[in-house]
Design an enzyme around this catalytic site. Structure first.
Site, PDB file in Angstrom:
ATOM      1  N   LEU A 155       0.880  -1.168   0.000  1.00  0.00           N
ATOM      2  CA  LEU A 155       0.000   0.000   0.000  1.00  0.00           C
ATOM      3  C   LEU A 155       0.918   1.218   0.000  1.00  0.00           C
ATOM      4  O   LEU A 155       1.927   1.239   0.710  1.00  0.00           O
ATOM      5  CB  LEU A 155      -0.910   0.033   1.231  1.00  0.00           C
ATOM      6  N   ASP A 156       0.574   2.217  -0.777  1.00  0.00           N
ATOM      7  CA  ASP A 156       1.395   3.419  -0.834  1.00  0.00           C
ATOM      8  C   ASP A 156       1.514   4.055   0.547  1.00  0.00           C
ATOM      9  O   ASP A 156       0.669   3.846   1.431  1.00  0.00           O
ATOM     10  CB  ASP A 156       0.782   4.441  -1.792  1.00  0.00           C
TER      11      ASP A 156
END
Length: 247
Positions: free
Chosen positions: A103-104
């Site tokens: 996930l960023d």
């Protein structure tokens, strides 16, 4: 019985098969004292001594957790820039768990972590088409036609995305909350998809893998998954349809 080295490392919970290849290329894996750099190498865990960074690998109990990742945490086990990493949130778990995918930094929500490389490989491999669902708060109010473009597939980075499931959850004066389900895993894919229709993502949260939903899990907390939970990740996938897009 001999197996490919990547599979052995994955079964031992060292890393996913994809991450295991990086360990091999870096010369961090040895078989009977010899550094291995060939991807096609095989070994017998019952007969050969296999080490990672000089430490023998050993089978361990498989653990699966669902973490509600906060923004500001890096989806990795170590960060050269000294930023907080997701493993720091797993209080009370001594096993070395690695994140399944990423996930960023600025994205929140559901993140699976495990020491089961085989399961991680199944989730990440495009062949299994595991659905990931997100809630995206986007600037403005995308038109029905723009949302249909996302649902049917839109070109980002020169490649057309696979069909997506789109559902409008809320229309606000200056923004819209939209649920989007995809089964690809391209870097920053959801943000780029909305950027392609000129509606910037203001906030992004992953809410589910398959039918395994984040639910009421508090931000920054995790829960250990059961066998029934894991079955929800791989439900029979039905064709995507467009919902709640008014004409």
């Amino acid at each position: 019985m001999e197996e490919r080295l990547q599979k052995i490392l994955a079964k031992a919970g060292i890393a996913s098969r994809r991450q295991a290849e990086q360990l091999i290329r870096a010369g961090r894996i040895r078989i009977n004292g010899q550094v291995v750099v060939a991807m096609g190498c095989t070994a017998d865990p019952a007969r050969d001594r296999i080490t990672c960074d000089g430490k023998p690998i050993a089978s361990e109990e498989k653990i699966y957790v669902l973490l509600n990742k906060p923004a500001g945490y890096v989806t990795t086990l170590a960060d050269p820039q000294g930023r907080p990493v997701v493993s720091e949130l797993l209080d009370g778990i001594s096993a070395r768990l690695f994140p399944v995918g990423r996930l960023d930094l600025d994205t929140e929500g559901a993140l699976l972590m495990t020491n089961d490389g085989d399961l991680a490989n199944r989730i990440l491999h495009p062949r299994f088409e595991v659905n990931k669902t997100y809630e995206a708060l986007v600037a403005g109010s995308p038109s029905p036609e723009q949302l249909r473009l996302l649902a049917q597939g839109i070109v980002i980075d020169g490649v057309k995305t696979q069909p997506a499931r789109i559902r409008v959850l809320q229309r606000r004066p200056n923004a819209s909350l939209i649920e989007i389900t995809i089964h690809e895993g391209k870097k920053r894919q959801v943000r780029k998809m909305f950027q392609a229709i000129a509606h910037r993502v203001l906030h992004l949260k992953r809410t589910a893998y398959g039918r395994l939903r984040l639910g009421g899990l508090p931000l920054g907390k995790f829960r250990v998954l059961s066998a029934d939970d894991l079955k929800k990740i791989f439900p029979h996938r039905k064709p995507f349809t467009i919902k709640n897009i008014p004409d």
